[in-house]
Design an enzyme around this catalytic site. Structure first.
Site, short mmCIF file in Angstrom:
data_model
loop_
_atom_site.label_atom_id
_atom_site.label_comp_id
_atom_site.label_asym_id
_atom_site.label_seq_id
_atom_site.Cartn_x
_atom_site.Cartn_y
_atom_site.Cartn_z
N HIS A 264 -29.93 -14.63 -8.92
CA HIS A 264 -30.56 -14.21 -10.17
C HIS A 264 -31.75 -13.33 -9.83
CE1 HIS A 264 -32.54 -14.43 -14.11
NE2 HIS A 264 -31.39 -14.88 -14.59
N ASP A 318 -24.57 -19.21 -15.24
CA ASP A 318 -23.15 -18.87 -15.40
C ASP A 318 -22.23 -19.72 -14.54
OD1 ASP A 318 -23.60 -16.68 -17.19
OD2 ASP A 318 -24.33 -15.52 -15.49
#
Length: 382
Positions: A264, A318
């Site tokens: 991320h 996710d």
């Protein structure tokens, strides 16, 4: 001839992807990427996921306070009353090619909502309508694609429970309802991501809030933003068995290929949303009979964190969200729409906050081409 040295010097301020560039002050969401913490209006995401509800979090993000009992009951009633969609939208869903991308369909139907809404309502009221109606659109198209009739919303159910009821036609269990509620809470906002910024750019022109949300949906459709959860699920399905995980992961890492759901731009440790979703993926897969996929995910996480953790690469939201969506009954191509159904709260909250001190967003580009070229008539060009 190149631009002057003074002009070229501004290359020093170029940040590709606008990384680390702030575009506004906010009191909505705070992310501590180093410590893996996330706060909505100052409240920890761990507390909100455990103790709150999607309706309460929506009120919090929009109104900058937790509601009291009376306020929450009135707010829940208002949201429930707004779930039905205009007849022309249902007619459109029945006629559209079933193979259409669900995000395209969602984008078009939100545009239809904006066309039909000629009221003098403020952006808060319009945000409620959007948030309440989008699940009805998603589930109606989901069922139509499967050859089933849409299920009318049930105003006696919570937002999360009604969402699943309209999807399956059956009242969800407590585990299913709580899991859906938590999924929606975790996806409600995440500061200045690509889709939120797209909403702000549109809103800064003083366009309407429906247009802003359409921009958010369009940005979220991109595979680098809203579709990573379905790619993570595809990875689990491709692996097939926990016994195949180690070979699969090491092969991908040796080829320097990305593991979907890992890494991320902000978090350099565990994404707190991934930690929360992991526990709910554990619960929901046990109930729904696809425990094998959870065991695959856990083994991927164990091996990948051991290999990549020192680089600051850990599971993001996710990694487990696709598995949870799938276990709740959503088809993978609909995962981004479920994401959007929650993030519309954050999009609209951020838009309303920005409009309190609006300034047209007009960044600049760094020109690196030639200047003062001689124009050559077309008959003289080779």
């Amino acid at each position: 001839m190149l631009p002057s040295r003074d002009y070229v010097r501004v290359l020093d301020v170029l940040r590709k992807g606008l990384e680390d560039i702030a575009v506004k002050e906010t009191s909505i969401t705070y992310i501590d990427g180093k410590m893996g913490r996330l706060f909505y209006r100052g409240y920890s995401i761990f507390d909100l996921a455990e103790l709150s509800s999607f309706e309460e979090v929506s009120f919090l993000l929009w109104k900058n306070k937790l509601p009291n009992i009376r306020e929450l009951e009135t707010f829940k009633k208002t949201m429930a009353e707004q779930r039905e969609v205009p007849g022309q939208i249902l007619e459109y869903l029945a006629k559209i090619d079933p193979s259409s991308n669900p995000m395209d369909v969602l984008r078009t139907t939100v545009s239809m909502m904006g066309t039909a809404d000629r009221s003098d309502s403020d952006n808060f009221e319009k945000s409620i309508r959007l948030t309440s109606k989008i699940p009805t659109i998603i589930t109606s198209f989901h069922r139509i694609r499967a050859g089933l009739s849409p299920v009318q919303p049930d105003s006696s159910l919570t937002h999360a429970s009604n969402f699943l009821y309209m999807l399956t036609g059956q009242k969800p269990s407590e585990v299913e309802e709580k899991t859906m509620d938590v999924v929606l809470i975790l996806h409600a906002d995440h500061e200045m991501n690509a889709s939120t910024f797209a909403c702000l750019v549109i809103a800064s022109t003083l366009s309407d809030i429906y247009s802003s949300v359409i921009g958010g949906i369009s940005a979220l459709k991109g595979p680098l933003h809203g579709a990573a959860n379905s790619e993570a699920l595809k990875m689990f399905l491709e692996i097939g068995s926990p016994d195949n995980v180690e070979e699969y992961v090491y092969k991908r890492l040796s080829r320097k290929e990305r593991l979907m759901g890992f890494g991320h731009r902000i978090y350099k440790t565990y994404d707190p949303r991934a930690l929360i979703l992991r526990s709910y993926a554990d619960k929901i897969t046990s109930v729904k009979g696809n425990r094998n996929l959870y065991e695959i995910a856990r083994k991927i996480e164990e091996i990948a964190v051991r290999s990549l953790g020192q680089k600051g690469i850990y599971p993001n939201v996710d990694f487990y969200s696709g598995l949870v969506f799938y276990s709740l009954g959503f088809s993978p191509e609909f995962f981004p729409t479920v994401f959007a159904s929650s993030r519309v709260v954050g999009w609209t909250a951020q838009v309303m906050e920005y409009l309190n001190d609006n300034r047209l967003i007009r960044p600049k580009a760094i020109y690196v081409g030639d200047i003062e070229k001689s124009y050559v008539p077309i008959e003289d060009r080779s």
